[in-house]
Design an enzyme around this catalytic site. Sequence first.
Site, PDB file in Angstrom:
ATOM      1  N   ASP A  23       1.121  -0.876   0.828  1.00  0.00           N
ATOM      2  CA  ASP A  23       1.352  -1.358  -0.914  1.00  0.00           C
ATOM      3  C   ASP A  23       1.469  -2.197  -2.001  1.00  0.00           C
ATOM      4  O   ASP A  23       1.807  -3.274  -1.481  1.00  0.00           O
ATOM      5  CB  ASP A  23       1.831   0.091  -1.616  1.00  0.00           C
ATOM      6  CG  ASP A  23       1.690   1.390  -0.991  1.00  0.00           C
ATOM      7  OD1 ASP A  23       0.606   1.278  -0.052  1.00  0.00           O
ATOM      8  OD2 ASP A  23       2.133   2.080  -1.751  1.00  0.00           O
ATOM      9  N   HIS A 165       6.166  -2.760   0.729  1.00  0.00           N
ATOM     10  CA  HIS A 165       5.438  -3.307  -0.076  1.00  0.00           C
ATOM     11  C   HIS A 165       4.702  -5.295   0.880  1.00  0.00           C
ATOM     12  O   HIS A 165       5.890  -5.824   1.231  1.00  0.00           O
ATOM     13  CB  HIS A 165       5.501  -3.483  -1.306  1.00  0.00           C
ATOM     14  CG  HIS A 165       6.092  -2.436  -2.569  1.00  0.00           C
ATOM     15  ND1 HIS A 165       6.828  -0.866  -1.524  1.00  0.00           N
ATOM     16  CD2 HIS A 165       4.840  -1.565  -2.736  1.00  0.00           C
ATOM     17  CE1 HIS A 165       6.938   0.039  -2.345  1.00  0.00           C
ATOM     18  NE2 HIS A 165       5.777   0.290  -2.798  1.00  0.00           N
TER      19      HIS A 165
HETATM   20 ZN   LIG Z   1       1.979   0.870  -5.646  1.00  0.00          ZN
END
Ligand SMILES: [Zn+2]
Length: 219
Positions: A23, A165
């Site tokens: 993400d 991430h």
């Molecule tokens: Zn996020």
Amino acid sequence: MAGGGAQVELDTGPAKLVALTFDDGPRRSTTRRLLDGLELREANATFFLVGERIEGCEDLIEEMAEAGHQVGVHTFNHVLVTELSREDFDLQVGKTRALLTDFLGEGEFWLRPPYGIVDDSVERWADGPLVLWSVDPEDWKDRDTDRIVAAVLEHVQDGDIILMHDIYESSVDAALRIVDALTSQGYVFVTVEQLMDLRGVEPECGVCYRACPLPEEES
Ligand SMILES: [Zn+2]
């Protein structure tokens, strides 16, 4: 496939499956290194992109899709979707999808809601499946590669969706070590869409997916 990536032939046989998801990107330096590392390891992943970060990274995202990774959306400004009006939701999600369509072509671009928070309205508005996760090493917290790797290896099971991430160097390092460790344990890294397909799960609009374990065998 969603994201317009190339179809990938998989000889999964009895392999254990796992989906790495990233993400908050893209971020040119770290996403670049991650894509190179995944290519070397023939591992697929899924990227939920933040719309405002797309401009200037179109080439990277094209490469991502061409390499067989799944591309999804994570809103335009990384906002809590449950706080949005219908109109703002369509801007946040629809605008990001439209940006991707501009250079990737038509795709479904599944949604990962920031913070994994959804409600009935979001489920109705999503216009695609909602991808959550089953393993969260909280890689953004201390950015300690050893701890992140250990947290995933300790908890991961067949069919899991791992949240990471790709905007942190430590997360890229950890992800590539996780791929090496789990590959040696017989895991195959697939996109979320491939995971669902290989497990016979039909993606439905507005439904949240956290993992795709093998169905329990009747004994
Ligand atoms: Zn996020």
